[in-house]
Motif scaffolding. Structure first.
Motif, mmCIF file in Angstrom:
data_model
loop_
_atom_site.group_PDB
_atom_site.id
_atom_site.type_symbol
_atom_site.label_atom_id
_atom_site.label_comp_id
_atom_site.label_asym_id
_atom_site.label_seq_id
_atom_site.Cartn_x
_atom_site.Cartn_y
_atom_site.Cartn_z
ATOM 1 N N ASP A 31 0.898 -1.104 -0.019
ATOM 2 C CA ASP A 31 0.007 0.089 -0.041
ATOM 3 C C ASP A 31 0.733 1.221 0.050
ATOM 4 O O ASP A 31 0.420 2.226 -0.394
ATOM 5 N N GLU A 32 2.003 1.189 0.440
ATOM 6 C CA GLU A 32 3.203 2.353 0.219
ATOM 7 C C GLU A 32 4.548 1.896 0.556
ATOM 8 O O GLU A 32 4.643 0.682 1.029
ATOM 9 N N LEU A 33 5.564 2.296 -0.215
ATOM 10 C CA LEU A 33 6.794 2.344 0.067
ATOM 11 C C LEU A 33 7.309 3.398 0.702
ATOM 12 O O LEU A 33 7.471 4.565 0.440
ATOM 13 N N VAL A 34 7.995 3.271 2.072
ATOM 14 C CA VAL A 34 8.684 4.125 2.850
ATOM 15 C C VAL A 34 10.410 4.030 2.727
ATOM 16 O O VAL A 34 10.430 3.037 3.142
ATOM 17 N N VAL A 35 11.086 4.774 2.102
ATOM 18 C CA VAL A 35 12.240 4.746 1.906
ATOM 19 C C VAL A 35 12.973 5.585 2.794
ATOM 20 O O VAL A 35 12.750 6.888 2.683
ATOM 21 N N CYS A 36 13.941 5.186 3.693
ATOM 22 C CA CYS A 36 14.848 6.147 4.524
ATOM 23 C C CYS A 36 16.402 5.973 3.949
ATOM 24 O O CYS A 36 16.910 4.947 4.043
ATOM 25 N N ASP A 37 16.932 7.176 3.284
ATOM 26 C CA ASP A 37 18.374 6.892 2.648
ATOM 27 C C ASP A 37 19.226 7.354 3.702
ATOM 28 O O ASP A 37 19.018 8.530 4.020
ATOM 29 N N VAL A 59 5.044 6.176 -3.013
ATOM 30 C CA VAL A 59 6.479 5.990 -2.484
ATOM 31 C C VAL A 59 6.780 7.446 -1.606
ATOM 32 O O VAL A 59 6.760 8.332 -2.273
ATOM 33 N N GLN A 60 7.327 7.244 -0.548
ATOM 34 C CA GLN A 60 7.768 8.200 0.504
ATOM 35 C C GLN A 60 9.614 8.041 0.468
ATOM 36 O O GLN A 60 9.762 7.154 0.605
ATOM 37 N N ILE A 61 9.921 9.011 -0.026
ATOM 38 C CA ILE A 61 11.666 8.933 0.177
ATOM 39 C C ILE A 61 12.056 10.128 0.970
ATOM 40 O O ILE A 61 11.691 11.301 1.088
ATOM 41 N N HIS A 62 12.733 9.725 2.129
ATOM 42 C CA HIS A 62 13.235 10.504 3.221
ATOM 43 C C HIS A 62 14.748 10.423 3.299
ATOM 44 O O HIS A 62 15.388 9.101 3.311
ATOM 45 N N ARG A 63 15.527 11.582 3.151
ATOM 46 C CA ARG A 63 17.005 11.449 3.298
ATOM 47 C C ARG A 63 17.322 11.948 4.666
ATOM 48 O O ARG A 63 16.969 12.997 5.050
ATOM 49 N N ASN A 64 18.290 11.087 5.352
ATOM 50 C CA ASN A 64 18.510 11.524 6.747
ATOM 51 C C ASN A 64 19.548 12.557 6.885
ATOM 52 O O ASN A 64 20.494 12.849 6.121
#
Length: 338
Positions: A31-37, A59-64
């Motif tokens: 239902d969603e893809l959560v990415v933490c780079d 798709v959510q993309i989060h850059r730390n």
């Protein structure tokens, strides 16, 4: 039911696309893809951005802002997920197309908090290496009916999201595999919580190809029976006492969580603490077998007492298991205490 995928990336351009493609080919789409780079300096973010534009799910993309390391990054990714269930996802593996569908079906039982399945170990080109990362016997196990200590791998897990969202992971006990490591990993922690608080469902078939290559953060090394026995014979008193100390830390962690969650949840944490307290006693007694100042006759007598009290019972019932009995007997008979 909504299932989120928590993907952590770090300089993963080499294999990332194949993993993303396997997510898009699921018969039951996430239902969603959560990415933490975690601060990639290669083309990882470009690959993710292009995938997000065409993915058949959000798709959510989060850059730390700073590098968290894989464990804390997975906890962060899971905490950002909005689904009812979360699947941990490594950047370099490939999922079988029915992974999410098979796991989702197991959650028809609302008391199941974790679904686990085997994984096939493959090389960098996805060729099988003839090894399977196994899980306990297929079926659904009740609360505290799974081994108290089991090396769980996140790639094999789908779990109830509230285990991360409601329960503080910062007070985790140490990693029992490595004295110098930080607290136990995200996957081990989820396994412990699920075993204490609900049911775990084990599926029979490998649903992930676990890729081995020269830059794995962790891997699946093959250990022969001879190597396993040698490790046991050279473990020594300090190592055995360390394991007992870790079990005591588990007890303290569970008691702390019981105070944070009064009511039915807290009662389950206390029951978990009691189970780990029994394990601590067994491990402390086992450590005595390795004391360098005790002779073989005294060690043998202690081993017999530990065995007679059920200390080497089945691991899924809190015992040390038959293999530990064999290792301890070999240690004493060969006179290798040090």
């Amino acid at each position: 039911m909504q299932i989120s995928v928590a993907l952590c990336t770090y300089n993963g351009e080499r294999f990332l696309q194949a993993q993303l493609d396997s997510l898009a080919c699921q018969t039951r789409l996430p239902d969603e893809l959560v990415v933490c780079d975690d601060g990639s300096s290669d083309r990882t973010l470009d690959i993710l951005t292009r995938f997000a534009e065409r993915a058949p799910f959000p798709v959510q993309i989060h850059r730390n802002a700073c590098n968290l390391g894989p464990v804390d990054n997975f906890f962060q990714a899971a905490s950002l997920c909005r689904g009812d269930y979360v699947a941990f996802c490594d950047q370099d593996d490939v999922w079988r197309e029915d992974k999410l569908a098979r796991c989702a079906a197991a959650f028809a039982d609302p008391d199941v908090l974790l679904v686990m399945h085997p994984a096939e170990v493959v090389d960098s080109q996805l060729q099988p290496l003839g090894r399977i990362m196994a899980v306990p016997k297929p079926g659904v196990r009740a609360r505290l009916a799974s081994p108290l200590w089991f090396t769980a791998f996140g790639i094999s897990m789908v779990f109830a999201a509230w285990l991360v969202q409601r329960i503080d992971w910062h007070g985790r006990p140490p990693d029992r595999h490595n004295k110098d490591a930080p607290p136990m990993g995200h996957d081990g922690w989820i396994y412990v919580l699920a075993n204490m608080l609900g049911k775990i469902a084990y599926l029979p078939e490998p649903l992930v190809r676990y890729r081995q290559h020269d830059t794995n953060d962790t891997g699946a090394p093959a250990a022969s029976g001879k190597v396993a026995l040698q490790r046991a014979l050279t473990a020594g008193y300090a190592q055995q006492q360390w394991l007992a100390d870790v079990a005591a830390c588990y007890v303290a962690s569970m008691e702390g969580l019981a105070r944070q969650h009064p009511g039915p949840l807290g009662e389950r944490f206390l029951e978990g603490a009691a189970a780990y307290r029994d394990m601590w006693r067994r491990l402390a007694a086992r450590a005595e077998l390795y004391r360098p100042d005790l002779g073989a006759a005294h060690k043998a007598a202690r081993l017999l007492r530990l065995a007679g009290s059920g200390g080497y019972g089945a691991r899924d019932r809190g015992g040390l298991g038959a293999r530990s009995l064999l290792k301890d007997t070999a240690f004493i008979m060969l006179g290798r205490a040090h």
